[in-house]
Design a protein around this motif. Structure first.
Motif, PDB file in Angstrom:
ATOM      1  N   GLN A 129       0.833  -1.202   0.000  1.00 58.64           N
ATOM      2  CA  GLN A 129       0.000   0.000   0.000  1.00 58.64           C
ATOM      3  C   GLN A 129       0.871   1.257   0.000  1.00 58.64           C
ATOM      4  O   GLN A 129       0.581   2.220  -0.702  1.00 58.64           O
ATOM      5  CB  GLN A 129      -0.919   0.005   1.217  1.00 58.64           C
ATOM      6  N   LEU A 130       1.947   1.215   0.789  1.00 61.74           N
ATOM      7  CA  LEU A 130       2.883   2.323   0.844  1.00 61.74           C
ATOM      8  C   LEU A 130       3.501   2.570  -0.530  1.00 61.74           C
ATOM      9  O   LEU A 130       3.555   3.707  -1.011  1.00 61.74           O
ATOM     10  CB  LEU A 130       3.971   1.998   1.873  1.00 61.74           C
ATOM     11  N   LYS A 131       3.939   1.507  -1.181  1.00 63.92           N
ATOM     12  CA  LYS A 131       4.518   1.624  -2.529  1.00 63.92           C
ATOM     13  C   LYS A 131       3.493   2.201  -3.511  1.00 63.92           C
ATOM     14  O   LYS A 131       3.831   3.040  -4.347  1.00 63.92           O
ATOM     15  CB  LYS A 131       4.988   0.261  -3.028  1.00 63.92           C
ATOM     16  N   SER A 132       2.254   1.779  -3.405  1.00 64.59           N
ATOM     17  CA  SER A 132       1.200   2.253  -4.298  1.00 64.59           C
ATOM     18  C   SER A 132       0.927   3.747  -4.101  1.00 64.59           C
ATOM     19  O   SER A 132       0.769   4.493  -5.071  1.00 64.59           O
ATOM     20  CB  SER A 132      -0.071   1.443  -4.071  1.00 64.59           C
ATOM     21  N   ILE A 133       0.866   4.187  -2.845  1.00 64.96           N
ATOM     22  CA  ILE A 133       0.637   5.603  -2.546  1.00 64.96           C
ATOM     23  C   ILE A 133       1.753   6.455  -3.149  1.00 64.96           C
ATOM     24  O   ILE A 133       1.501   7.483  -3.779  1.00 64.96           O
ATOM     25  CB  ILE A 133       0.529   5.833  -1.019  1.00 64.96           C
ATOM     26  N   LEU A 134       2.989   6.005  -2.970  1.00 63.05           N
ATOM     27  CA  LEU A 134       4.123   6.768  -3.497  1.00 63.05           C
ATOM     28  C   LEU A 134       4.184   6.706  -5.017  1.00 63.05           C
ATOM     29  O   LEU A 134       4.548   7.686  -5.666  1.00 63.05           O
ATOM     30  CB  LEU A 134       5.426   6.271  -2.873  1.00 63.05           C
ATOM     31  N   LYS A 135       3.815   5.580  -5.598  1.00 61.38           N
ATOM     32  CA  LYS A 135       3.796   5.465  -7.066  1.00 61.38           C
ATOM     33  C   LYS A 135       2.798   6.459  -7.654  1.00 61.38           C
ATOM     34  O   LYS A 135       3.081   7.122  -8.644  1.00 61.38           O
ATOM     35  CB  LYS A 135       3.432   4.038  -7.474  1.00 61.38           C
ATOM     36  N   ASP A 136       1.628   6.563  -7.016  1.00 59.29           N
ATOM     37  CA  ASP A 136       0.608   7.513  -7.480  1.00 59.29           C
ATOM     38  C   ASP A 136       1.093   8.960  -7.384  1.00 59.29           C
ATOM     39  O   ASP A 136       0.604   9.833  -8.101  1.00 59.29           O
ATOM     40  CB  ASP A 136      -0.687   7.357  -6.684  1.00 59.29           C
ATOM     41  N   ALA A 137       2.047   9.214  -6.481  1.00 64.57           N
ATOM     42  CA  ALA A 137       2.598  10.559  -6.311  1.00 64.57           C
ATOM     43  C   ALA A 137       3.851  10.781  -7.168  1.00 64.57           C
ATOM     44  O   ALA A 137       4.512  11.808  -7.037  1.00 64.57           O
ATOM     45  CB  ALA A 137       2.934  10.804  -4.846  1.00 64.57           C
ATOM     46  N   GLY A 138       4.180   9.807  -8.035  1.00 66.59           N
ATOM     47  CA  GLY A 138       5.298   9.976  -8.951  1.00 66.59           C
ATOM     48  C   GLY A 138       6.616   9.389  -8.497  1.00 66.59           C
ATOM     49  O   GLY A 138       7.633   9.559  -9.153  1.00 66.59           O
ATOM     50  N   TRP A 139       6.628   8.707  -7.360  1.00 68.53           N
ATOM     51  CA  TRP A 139       7.850   8.080  -6.861  1.00 68.53           C
ATOM     52  C   TRP A 139       7.929   6.652  -7.396  1.00 68.53           C
ATOM     53  O   TRP A 139       6.930   5.960  -7.476  1.00 68.53           O
ATOM     54  CB  TRP A 139       7.848   8.040  -5.333  1.00 68.53           C
ATOM     55  N   SER A 140       9.140   6.219  -7.714  1.00 67.17           N
ATOM     56  CA  SER A 140       9.316   4.831  -8.155  1.00 67.17           C
ATOM     57  C   SER A 140      10.068   4.064  -7.074  1.00 67.17           C
ATOM     58  O   SER A 140      11.033   4.560  -6.485  1.00 67.17           O
ATOM     59  CB  SER A 140      10.061   4.764  -9.489  1.00 67.17           C
TER      60      SER A 140
END
Length: 138
Positions: free
Chosen positions: A81-92
């Protein structure tokens, strides 16, 4: 007289066993270890984490406001979930090394660390520069 004493002793042992089993499965907040941050009361954190089902939730900032803390139940998919939140914000997501999750956005890099707070819960230490991302998702 002896029979009454034995009965009372057996009853007391059964009561102690049941009370111990209840505390083991649904421990009160004071039985958890100290939090790594002091800005939120332990009983509030325990209550929020117990009610969160398998969701990642934000808990609050640390004392210096350098980090914000999140958490989830052990065994949940909180890291995903943490990875998904950051991915949506442009972080890889770059990699995971031990308890550290490494992310990159352009030339900027961050590390989010996790730690087992108890057998029930895992906590995540997130740089406060990401506060807007997590405040927005709640």
């Amino acid at each position: 007289m002896i029979r009454k004493l034995v009965f009372a002793l057996i009853t007391l042992c059964c009561f102690a066993f049941l009370l111990g089993a209840w505390w083991y499965n649904d421990r009160p907040a004071f039985l958890y270890p100290p939090l790594p941050f002091q800005t939120v009361e332990k009983k509030v954190v325990v209550s929020q984490l117990k009610q969160a089902d398998d969701q990642f939730i934000m808990l609050g900032p640390d004392e210096n406001s350098q980090y914000i803390w999140g958490g989830a139940k052990t065994g949940s998919n909180a890291a995903e979930q943490l990875k998904s939140i950051l991915k949506d914000a442009g972080w890889s997501f770059h990699e995971q090394e031990g308890a550290g999750y490494f992310f990159q956005k352009g030339s900027e890099k961050i590390v989010i660390t996790s730690q087992m707070w108890s057998r029930d819960f895992v906590l995540f230490k997130i740089p406060s520069s990401l506060d807007a991302i997590f405040t927005h998702t709640e």
